[in-house]
Design a protein around this motif. Structure first.
Motif, short mmCIF file in Angstrom:
data_model
loop_
_atom_site.label_atom_id
_atom_site.label_comp_id
_atom_site.label_asym_id
_atom_site.label_seq_id
_atom_site.Cartn_x
_atom_site.Cartn_y
_atom_site.Cartn_z
N TRP A 1 9.19 -21.64 -21.19
CA TRP A 1 9.87 -22.12 -22.03
C TRP A 1 11.29 -21.79 -20.53
CZ3 TRP A 1 9.36 -25.23 -24.94
CH2 TRP A 1 7.64 -25.40 -26.32
N GLN A 2 11.46 -21.34 -19.80
CA GLN A 2 12.66 -20.71 -18.57
C GLN A 2 12.27 -21.68 -17.67
OE1 GLN A 2 12.10 -16.40 -17.72
NE2 GLN A 2 13.66 -15.98 -19.16
N GLY A 3 10.87 -22.14 -17.86
CA GLY A 3 10.88 -23.36 -16.74
C GLY A 3 11.05 -24.39 -17.32
N LEU A 4 10.79 -24.75 -18.39
CA LEU A 4 11.30 -25.80 -18.81
C LEU A 4 13.32 -25.74 -18.67
CD1 LEU A 4 10.08 -28.28 -19.68
CD2 LEU A 4 9.97 -27.61 -21.70
N GLY A 5 13.29 -25.18 -19.62
CA GLY A 5 14.61 -25.09 -18.97
C GLY A 5 15.63 -24.75 -18.12
N ALA B 1 9.05 -24.57 -11.75
CA ALA B 1 9.48 -24.37 -12.22
C ALA B 1 8.41 -25.32 -13.91
CB ALA B 1 10.79 -24.42 -12.80
N GLY B 2 8.18 -26.67 -13.71
CA GLY B 2 7.64 -27.30 -14.35
C GLY B 2 6.33 -26.40 -14.46
N LEU B 3 6.11 -26.19 -12.82
CA LEU B 3 4.12 -25.68 -13.21
C LEU B 3 4.29 -24.27 -14.14
CD1 LEU B 3 3.45 -25.78 -9.54
CD2 LEU B 3 2.52 -27.33 -11.21
N ASP B 4 5.28 -23.54 -14.36
CA ASP B 4 4.98 -22.30 -15.41
C ASP B 4 5.95 -22.53 -16.15
OD1 ASP B 4 5.28 -20.77 -12.70
OD2 ASP B 4 7.51 -20.00 -13.01
N ALA B 5 5.82 -24.20 -17.07
CA ALA B 5 5.82 -24.35 -17.93
C ALA B 5 4.88 -24.79 -18.54
CB ALA B 5 6.87 -25.31 -18.30
#
Length: 255
Positions: A229-233, A211-215
């Motif tokens: 932003w969903q990844g960071l969430g 998820a952090g990589l998606d951010a």
């Protein structure tokens, strides 16, 4: 304010946290610079995300900041200082969240320095490796790149807070470090090994590292398991859950 002042005094007078945070910066920037030096884009279809290449060092830097987060409270348990701390500050939740706030500031500064150094290395090195307008990379300082950098900074900071929460719940530094690192690296390994695509995608959507990589992504956003932003969430939810668990254990169990 008294709890914050006491925790800040305690934090700044111990050398170990500062060496660890310095290690986060050095390791993240060094590995990131090495990765950008090795990256090559010889055509418009190379499909390499320059931001994620620049931030490759986060794969290792997160382990160091996780250790810093664990030791912020783990050292108190290992030395027995926790009893003195809670005697001086009987309101346990106030003490715990003051410690979280004190950890957040230096972790945020170290994360910003690590990401800024990595981004600068990428900006200087990547154009010479073929990341140019001719290959579809008109700028390495666009709003999308800035969003990726902000996501990387918050990701590292949230990992420090997640680690603090896990350490408060486990009350053993070695066990907490093992749990946090397992949590970070297990999800992407499992997703790579699983042969079921929907399950693999679900693992990428729920794990803090994927998820952090998606951010941090800047290309192929429509194909990601999560939006940036969903990844960071998702990472923020992991950190919040760990802090809540740690605070409950602290409140209802004897020190």
């Amino acid at each position: 304010m008294l709890a914050l002042r006491a925790e800040w005094t305690k934090y700044r007078t111990v050398a170990e946290p500062w060496w660890l945070l310095a290690g986060v910066v050095a390791l993240t920037v060094t590995v990131g610079a090495a990765a950008t030096s090795a990256a090559q884009c010889q055509s418009a279809a190379c499909g390499i995300d320059p931001a994620q290449v620049s931030f490759t060092g986060i794969y290792l830097g997160q382990a160091v900041i996780a250790v810093a987060g664990v030791l912020a409270i783990g050292n108190e348990y290992s030395t027995g200082m926790i009893k003195l701390s809670l005697t001086a500050m009987p309101r346990r939740l106030t003490w715990f969240f003051a410690k979280a706030a004190v950890l957040t500031a230096p972790a945020l500064i170290a994360s910003t320095m690590a990401v800024a150094g990595s981004a600068l290395a990428g900006r200087l090195i990547l154009p010479g490796d073929g990341f140019t307008p001719a290959h579809g990379y008109p700028s390495l300082t666009s709003a999308t790149d800035l969003r990726a950098a902000v996501g990387a900074v918050f990701y590292l900071t949230l990992i420090a807070l997640l680690s603090l929460g896990v350490a408060a719940a486990v009350r053993d530094s070695a066990a907490a470090i093992g749990l946090v690192l397992g949590l970070l690296y297990l999800f992407p390994i499992a997703a790579a090994l699983v042969s079921n695509p929907p399950l693999s995608r679900h693992l990428d959507q729920t794990g803090p590292l994927p998820a952090g990589l998606d951010a941090q992504a800047t290309i192929g956003l429509n194909n990601l398991p999560l939006t940036p932003w969903q990844g960071l969430g998702v990472v923020a939810l992991w950190a919040a859950g760990a802090l809540v668990l740690g605070s409950l254990v602290l409140k209802y169990r004897d020190a």
